[in-house]
Design a protein around this motif. Structure first.
Motif, PDB file in Angstrom:
ATOM      1  N   CYS A   1      23.288  24.604 -31.238  1.00  0.00           N
ATOM      2  CA  CYS A   1      23.134  23.699 -32.403  1.00  0.00           C
ATOM      3  C   CYS A   1      23.980  22.818 -32.620  1.00  0.00           C
ATOM      4  N   LEU A   2      25.340  23.305 -32.379  1.00  0.00           N
ATOM      5  CA  LEU A   2      26.641  22.338 -32.553  1.00  0.00           C
ATOM      6  C   LEU A   2      26.827  21.372 -31.786  1.00  0.00           C
ATOM      7  N   ARG A   3      27.125  20.241 -32.302  1.00  0.00           N
ATOM      8  CA  ARG A   3      27.354  19.032 -31.387  1.00  0.00           C
ATOM      9  C   ARG A   3      28.670  18.234 -32.311  1.00  0.00           C
ATOM     10  N   ILE A   4      29.518  17.655 -31.335  1.00  0.00           N
ATOM     11  CA  ILE A   4      30.427  16.692 -31.791  1.00  0.00           C
ATOM     12  C   ILE A   4      29.504  15.353 -31.666  1.00  0.00           C
ATOM     13  N   SER A   5      29.564  14.928 -32.940  1.00  0.00           N
ATOM     14  CA  SER A   5      28.493  13.721 -33.279  1.00  0.00           C
ATOM     15  C   SER A   5      29.337  12.255 -33.364  1.00  0.00           C
ATOM     16  N   GLU A   6      30.652  12.341 -33.965  1.00  0.00           N
ATOM     17  CA  GLU A   6      31.474  11.180 -33.832  1.00  0.00           C
ATOM     18  C   GLU A   6      32.937  11.449 -33.673  1.00  0.00           C
ATOM     19  N   LEU A   7      33.615  10.535 -32.992  1.00  0.00           N
ATOM     20  CA  LEU A   7      34.657  10.440 -32.907  1.00  0.00           C
ATOM     21  C   LEU A   7      35.777   9.183 -33.180  1.00  0.00           C
ATOM     22  N   MET A   8      36.405   9.567 -34.030  1.00  0.00           N
ATOM     23  CA  MET A   8      37.444   8.257 -34.259  1.00  0.00           C
ATOM     24  C   MET A   8      38.718   8.704 -33.544  1.00  0.00           C
TER      25      MET A   8
END
Length: 159
Positions: free
Chosen positions: A10-17
């Protein structure tokens, strides 16, 4: 007892700055795409940046952010973003491999992002966002078409 299965699923990296105009405003956003609360205790980044989560519950559909510099992030985005803490290190402006492991050392996510995917995310103020966080195959995250530039300058950390 630490439950590994739901975290991995269920865990995702959803955004990267990864390359903001001010390097101190870097962030990594994580989201729970599942239908149950997950506990992030001892989940950790093991490549690119160094950060280990404490005993934090992440509700279904919720977002959480880890940042390079808390005061710079708060000045840019305000005090209301759900920040878990500051990581050590920094994200490469040229792209690199990110690894996220569970409490037992098993891989949750392991992928590469690239600054060549979208010019607007390489120092022009836009972040990389998952194109479809709910349906993103973790095995496809190293592919350009899994990501898109954010619509908002500065991205949308935590919302």
């Amino acid at each position: 007892v630490y439950s590994v299965g739901p975290v991995r699923e269920c865990l995702r990296i959803s955004e990267l700055m990864y390359h903001p105009p001010d390097p101190n405003e870097e962030f990594i956003e994580l989201s729970n795409i599942g239908e149950e609360t997950i506990n992030l205790n001892l989940v950790r980044f093991t490549n690119a940046v160094d950060y280990t989560f404490g005993d934090i519950n992440l509700e279904p559909g919720a977002y959480l952010v880890v940042v390079r510099d808390l005061s710079a992030f708060a000045a840019a985005y305000g005090p209301d973003a759900p920040v878990a803490g500051e990581y050590n290190g920094n994200l490469s402006n040229g792209g690199e491999r990110l690894e996220l492991e569970d409490a037992l050392g098993g891989a949750i996510l392991d992928f590469r992002y690239s600054d060549s995917w979208y010019g607007s995310t390489d120092g022009d103020g836009l972040s990389l966002e998952l194109a479809d966080a709910l349906n993103a195959d973790p095995n496809s995250l190293s592919e350009k078409n899994a990501w898109r530039p954010s619509l908002d300058v500065g991205g949308t950390p935590g919302w």
